[in-house]
Scaffold this active site. Structure first.
Site, PDB file in Angstrom:
ATOM      1  N   ASP A  62       0.955  -0.833  -0.282  1.00  0.00           N
ATOM      2  CA  ASP A  62       0.116  -0.299   0.131  1.00  0.00           C
ATOM      3  C   ASP A  62       1.087   1.260   0.102  1.00  0.00           C
ATOM      4  O   ASP A  62       2.325   1.166   0.136  1.00  0.00           O
ATOM      5  CB  ASP A  62      -0.642   0.167   0.923  1.00  0.00           C
ATOM      6  N   ASN A 128      -7.564  -2.597  14.406  1.00  0.00           N
ATOM      7  CA  ASN A 128      -8.732  -3.196  14.077  1.00  0.00           C
ATOM      8  C   ASN A 128      -8.435  -4.460  13.583  1.00  0.00           C
ATOM      9  O   ASN A 128      -9.527  -4.627  13.090  1.00  0.00           O
ATOM     10  CB  ASN A 128      -9.477  -2.385  13.802  1.00  0.00           C
ATOM     11  N   HIS A 130      -7.182  -4.594  10.643  1.00  0.00           N
ATOM     12  CA  HIS A 130      -6.857  -4.580   9.319  1.00  0.00           C
ATOM     13  C   HIS A 130      -4.638  -5.485   8.370  1.00  0.00           C
ATOM     14  O   HIS A 130      -4.322  -4.998   9.450  1.00  0.00           O
ATOM     15  CB  HIS A 130      -7.012  -3.280   8.994  1.00  0.00           C
ATOM     16  N   GLU A 135      -9.357  -2.286   5.585  1.00  0.00           N
ATOM     17  CA  GLU A 135      -9.957  -1.634   6.768  1.00  0.00           C
ATOM     18  C   GLU A 135     -11.353  -2.289   6.691  1.00  0.00           C
ATOM     19  O   GLU A 135     -12.213  -3.358   6.124  1.00  0.00           O
ATOM     20  CB  GLU A 135     -10.720  -0.568   6.541  1.00  0.00           C
TER      21      GLU A 135
HETATM   22  C1  GLP Z   1      -0.806   0.759   8.478  1.00  0.00           C
HETATM   23  C2  GLP Z   1      -0.146  -0.189   7.356  1.00  0.00           C
HETATM   24  C3  GLP Z   1      -0.149  -1.928   7.980  1.00  0.00           C
HETATM   25  C4  GLP Z   1       0.098  -2.484   9.031  1.00  0.00           C
HETATM   26  C5  GLP Z   1      -0.577  -1.174  10.219  1.00  0.00           C
HETATM   27  C6  GLP Z   1       0.482  -1.550  11.408  1.00  0.00           C
HETATM   28  O1  GLP Z   1      -2.135   0.975   8.829  1.00  0.00           O
HETATM   29  N1  GLP Z   1      -0.795  -0.424   6.175  1.00  0.00           N
HETATM   30  O2  GLP Z   1       0.331  -2.431   6.800  1.00  0.00           O
HETATM   31  O3  GLP Z   1       0.084  -3.768   9.063  1.00  0.00           O
HETATM   32  O4  GLP Z   1      -0.283   0.129   9.748  1.00  0.00           O
HETATM   33  O5  GLP Z   1       1.106  -0.668  11.760  1.00  0.00           O
HETATM   34  P1  GLP Z   1       2.235  -1.163  13.381  1.00  0.00           P
HETATM   35  O6  GLP Z   1       2.807  -2.292  12.402  1.00  0.00           O
HETATM   36  O7  GLP Z   1       3.688  -0.201  13.191  1.00  0.00           O
HETATM   37  O8  GLP Z   1       2.082  -1.685  14.142  1.00  0.00           O
END
Ligand code: GLP
Length: 234
Positions: A62, A128, A130, A135
């Site tokens: 993404d 959440n 995702h 989402e």
């Molecule tokens: C963002 C990214 C996800 C990632 C998530 C959690 O939303 N698009 O790919 O898994 O954050 O981030 P973190 O690893 O910093 O908790």
């Protein structure tokens, strides 16, 4: 589903790296890559390894809409800093968050995914549940698409944006493309992720928990620290 519990993110990065190394030995050539704080230790392991990535292809999950690759919070910048600068790939791709026509960009990305099916997908998970930026409520057959981020995700991401506005949209690979990967390694660390992990491991498949789309995948590995695994029954 294989669950591996580790002491901390450092050990988790090593474990995920071992899985990648084995998968590359068996011929994996295309990696699906993720951003966020979770995969950092995994990228550190790659960088300090002597594995050669010059024949590898990668596609990231993404990118934020509206951020250029030179913006320090863009995922393109993140990947350059944490991986590609030290380990050049044959080719690496991310969705272009600055594309004028975002639906054309989504289509271009789906075509790339069709040309380069993912052998090994790295995932983090949102609080959440995702995955990528899919989402809650996202249909499991969705391909690359533009996403309106939820308040919970915008809030979680705000820590990276000082005085600047946090992006409210992203362009994300869809769940259909993620679950098409031959092998998936999802890492989760910390108690903020425990509820989502419980849903994924013990709950039913539901659109309310995008990560539950992974249930039943034949080669799914969860790499969890004790806190992320703390709500699991066994
Ligand atoms: C963002 C990214 C996800 C990632 C998530 C959690 O939303 N698009 O790919 O898994 O954050 O981030 P973190 O690893 O910093 O908790």
């Amino acid at each position: 589903m294989h669950i591996v519990t580790v002491a901390d993110a450092k050990e988790g990065g090593k474990k995920a790296f071992e899985l990648l190394r084995d998968s590359m030995k068996k011929g994996s050539r295309t990696l699906g890559l993720a951003t966020g704080s979770t995969p950092l230790t995994f990228y550190q392991e790659i960088v300090k390894s002597d594995l050669d990535f010059s024949q590898m292809i990668s596609l990231n999950l993404d990118e934020y809409v509206g951020l250029s690759a030179s913006h320090p919070q863009s995922y393109a910048y993140f990947m350059e800093e944490h991986l590609f600068k030290a380990k050049p790939f044959k080719a690496h791709y991310l969705p272009n968050g600055l594309a004028e026509d975002l639906s054309a960009e989504a289509k271009r990305y789906d075509e790339l995914l069709a040309t380069h099916p993912i052998d090994f997908q790295i995932l983090g998970i949102g609080r959440n549940g995702h995955i990528g930026f899919n989402e809650p409520g996202t249909p499991f057959d969705e391909t690359t698409h533009v996403v309106d981020l939820t308040e919970s995700t915008i809030e979680a991401n705000s820590r990276f944006f000082d005085n600047e506005e946090v992006p409210k949209q992203a362009i994300s690979m869809g769940i259909a493309s993620i679950i098409a990967a031959k092998q998936i390694v999802l890492m989760a660390y910390g108690k903020d992720k425990a509820e989502a992990i419980r849903g994924l491991v013990e709950g039913k498949q539901t659109l309310e928990l995008p990560a539950s789309s992974l249930k039943g995948h034949p080669h799914l590995y969860l790499v969890l620290d004790k806190e992320a695994a703390s709500l699991l029954k066994s």
